[in-house]
Motif scaffolding. Sequence first.
Motif: not given
Length: 232
Positions: A142-154, A164-180
Amino acid sequence: GARVTISIPAGIELAKKTLNPVLGIEGGISVIGTTGVLRPMSEEAFKDSLVPQIDVALASGAPVLVFVPGKIGERIALRLGMPQESIIETSNFIGFMLERAAERAAQGVLILGHTGKLVKIAAGVFHTHNRVADARLETLAAYAAAEGLGQAGVRAVLAANTTEDAMEVIASAGLMARVCAAIAERVHMRAERYLFGKVPVGALMVNFAGDILGTDAQAQSFARTYGWRLEQ
């Protein structure tokens, strides 16, 4: 010399009642922990045994209580410059310990923990054992989607085995800092609301290596005041 065999009777069957199969651990039960000491006490007795830490910390003059789940969090807190006397092990009982701190008029609390713990608090879960409530991946999604993660990423986050695995997905989308940062801010808000504003509460999210992933403004204020090192 001697040959030593360590085994757990019925370990394969016991493992089926844990999260091990979800994590890909099969063929037996994992043995984890930093002390190897089992304390056979009721949950209420265990909770009550944690409270004297708060009394000792306040008696020693600790201005801010640093809540950590266990020994790993304690080591990270010490490395960041937080004094030993202020560090409180809470186990899964975050809400209970927050209430005890508020009853004792603590001046402030910092919640320092791994993503898996803080994500639950961000969702309003203050007893963090997975048998009580577990919406870690849903909350991250939910938080990643709110910051712009696409449907495939969600979908990838929801399908992950661990945070930890989920955070790798978020990091690969360049959203780690904003989501955290968003999650840390939400932990701060939820915790203060849980205490009806009686105690200022900050949040500091880390990974298992001790890297800081996210903080809120209150945690940063504590750090500036007391000289903690919160470099990203």
